[in-house]
Design a protein around this motif. Sequence first.
Motif, PDB file in Angstrom:
ATOM      1  N   LEU A  10      61.464  -2.751  22.860  1.00  0.00           N
ATOM      2  CA  LEU A  10      62.300  -1.665  22.343  1.00  0.00           C
ATOM      3  C   LEU A  10      61.822  -0.310  22.867  1.00  0.00           C
ATOM      4  O   LEU A  10      62.633   0.549  23.220  1.00  0.00           O
ATOM      5  CB  LEU A  10      62.316  -1.678  20.814  1.00  0.00           C
ATOM      6  CG  LEU A  10      63.052  -2.850  20.169  1.00  0.00           C
ATOM      7  CD1 LEU A  10      62.900  -2.802  18.650  1.00  0.00           C
ATOM      8  CD2 LEU A  10      64.519  -2.868  20.557  1.00  0.00           C
ATOM      9  N   GLU A  13      62.875   0.768  26.367  1.00  0.00           N
ATOM     10  CA  GLU A  13      64.205   1.389  26.470  1.00  0.00           C
ATOM     11  C   GLU A  13      64.092   2.901  26.321  1.00  0.00           C
ATOM     12  O   GLU A  13      64.660   3.645  27.115  1.00  0.00           O
ATOM     13  CB  GLU A  13      65.128   0.813  25.394  1.00  0.00           C
ATOM     14  CG  GLU A  13      66.488   1.455  25.312  1.00  0.00           C
ATOM     15  CD  GLU A  13      67.404   1.094  26.475  1.00  0.00           C
ATOM     16  OE1 GLU A  13      68.348   1.843  26.708  1.00  0.00           O
ATOM     17  OE2 GLU A  13      67.170   0.081  27.143  1.00  0.00           O
ATOM     18  N   ALA A  16      60.555   6.089  20.473  1.00  0.00           N
ATOM     19  CA  ALA A  16      61.197   6.033  19.160  1.00  0.00           C
ATOM     20  C   ALA A  16      60.156   6.152  18.060  1.00  0.00           C
ATOM     21  O   ALA A  16      58.990   5.795  18.245  1.00  0.00           O
ATOM     22  CB  ALA A  16      61.952   4.717  19.006  1.00  0.00           C
ATOM     23  N   ASP A  20      63.150   4.749  13.599  1.00  0.00           N
ATOM     24  CA  ASP A  20      64.173   4.438  14.600  1.00  0.00           C
ATOM     25  C   ASP A  20      64.017   3.010  15.126  1.00  0.00           C
ATOM     26  O   ASP A  20      65.002   2.320  15.367  1.00  0.00           O
ATOM     27  CB  ASP A  20      64.112   5.434  15.760  1.00  0.00           C
ATOM     28  CG  ASP A  20      64.506   6.834  15.341  1.00  0.00           C
ATOM     29  OD1 ASP A  20      65.275   6.968  14.360  1.00  0.00           O
ATOM     30  OD2 ASP A  20      64.033   7.800  15.982  1.00  0.00           O
ATOM     31  N   LYS A  23      65.536   0.655  12.605  1.00  0.00           N
ATOM     32  CA  LYS A  23      67.003   0.663  12.676  1.00  0.00           C
ATOM     33  C   LYS A  23      67.483  -0.172  13.860  1.00  0.00           C
ATOM     34  O   LYS A  23      68.389  -1.000  13.717  1.00  0.00           O
ATOM     35  CB  LYS A  23      67.524   2.101  12.800  1.00  0.00           C
ATOM     36  CG  LYS A  23      67.558   2.841  11.490  1.00  0.00           C
ATOM     37  CD  LYS A  23      68.073   4.255  11.546  1.00  0.00           C
ATOM     38  CE  LYS A  23      68.980   4.596  12.681  1.00  0.00           C
ATOM     39  NZ  LYS A  23      69.378   6.001  12.736  1.00  0.00           N
ATOM     40  N   THR A  24      66.872   0.023  15.015  1.00  0.00           N
ATOM     41  CA  THR A  24      67.257  -0.742  16.200  1.00  0.00           C
ATOM     42  C   THR A  24      66.926  -2.216  16.011  1.00  0.00           C
ATOM     43  O   THR A  24      67.703  -3.094  16.375  1.00  0.00           O
ATOM     44  CB  THR A  24      66.550  -0.189  17.455  1.00  0.00           C
ATOM     45  OG1 THR A  24      66.845   1.198  17.570  1.00  0.00           O
ATOM     46  CG2 THR A  24      67.000  -0.920  18.703  1.00  0.00           C
ATOM     47  N   SER A  28      69.648  -5.206  16.144  1.00  0.00           N
ATOM     48  CA  SER A  28      69.694  -6.005  17.363  1.00  0.00           C
ATOM     49  C   SER A  28      68.823  -7.257  17.327  1.00  0.00           C
ATOM     50  O   SER A  28      69.293  -8.333  17.641  1.00  0.00           O
ATOM     51  CB  SER A  28      69.295  -5.140  18.565  1.00  0.00           C
ATOM     52  OG  SER A  28      67.975  -4.644  18.400  1.00  0.00           O
ATOM     53  N   THR A 133      79.652  -4.343  16.579  1.00  0.00           N
ATOM     54  CA  THR A 133      78.602  -3.628  17.303  1.00  0.00           C
ATOM     55  C   THR A 133      79.217  -2.788  18.411  1.00  0.00           C
ATOM     56  O   THR A 133      79.996  -3.307  19.213  1.00  0.00           O
ATOM     57  CB  THR A 133      77.585  -4.622  17.905  1.00  0.00           C
ATOM     58  OG1 THR A 133      76.990  -5.354  16.838  1.00  0.00           O
ATOM     59  CG2 THR A 133      76.510  -3.896  18.693  1.00  0.00           C
ATOM     60  N   ILE A 140      69.289  -2.561  25.622  1.00  0.00           N
ATOM     61  CA  ILE A 140      69.376  -3.373  24.407  1.00  0.00           C
ATOM     62  C   ILE A 140      70.791  -3.910  24.230  1.00  0.00           C
ATOM     63  O   ILE A 140      70.980  -5.066  23.847  1.00  0.00           O
ATOM     64  CB  ILE A 140      68.921  -2.565  23.172  1.00  0.00           C
ATOM     65  CG1 ILE A 140      67.454  -2.140  23.320  1.00  0.00           C
ATOM     66  CG2 ILE A 140      69.131  -3.343  21.893  1.00  0.00           C
ATOM     67  CD1 ILE A 140      66.465  -3.277  23.417  1.00  0.00           C
ATOM     68  N   SER A 141      71.803  -3.124  24.507  1.00  0.00           N
ATOM     69  CA  SER A 141      73.185  -3.585  24.367  1.00  0.00           C
ATOM     70  C   SER A 141      73.514  -4.676  25.378  1.00  0.00           C
ATOM     71  O   SER A 141      74.074  -5.720  25.034  1.00  0.00           O
ATOM     72  CB  SER A 141      74.167  -2.428  24.536  1.00  0.00           C
ATOM     73  OG  SER A 141      74.155  -1.602  23.405  1.00  0.00           O
TER      74      SER A 141
END
Length: 190
Positions: A10, A13, A16, A20, A23-24, A28, A133, A140-141
């Motif tokens: 994470l 990317e 953070a 944060d 949340k991610t 995900s 989403t 990540i997406s």
Amino acid sequence: MSLRHAVLGLLAEAPASGYDLMKTFNASLANVWPATQSQVYGELTKLTAAGMVTVAAEGPRGRKEYAITEEGLGELRHWLTDVEPAGHARHDGLLRVFFLGVLTPLEARAYLLQRAEAAAGDHAGLVEIDETTPWDDDMISVYGRIALEYGLRQSAMQEEWAHWAAEEINSAKARNAAEGTRGRQQPHAE
């Protein structure tokens, strides 16, 4: 996979804060590798001590933003390319399938149909995630969507297999196997 590598991934990317990251994580990775807030914050502390992440900025109320270091990126790349995935060595549900002959055919079918229903529920949940989403072009997406597709296909296959297996209980072979098992379970007269 370890929580360590999930956090490093994470942070690869973008930097953070712990908040944060959570949340991610929840949006995900939670379906692949669930973690609690205390686990993520604990891992950030360990990664910082190991030199794999650094505190890139500090904000109000002690808010820290973490960034991956070259050492952390090297560890993540090593794990991605050189460490063989562990896979699933144990599967409680399939272990039960091996012993369904102990049950009546009706009980065995009920178990398998429950597995089909659970898989259908999992699939519906993943479809909802996919539809709600806001997928975009970040790492990540893109790769999260690929991982989600695995879950969609896996849950659909599990449902299809469980329905097939429930029907197999009606086969002559399954009935004969069940008869043999019940015969061995009868107490022997002396």
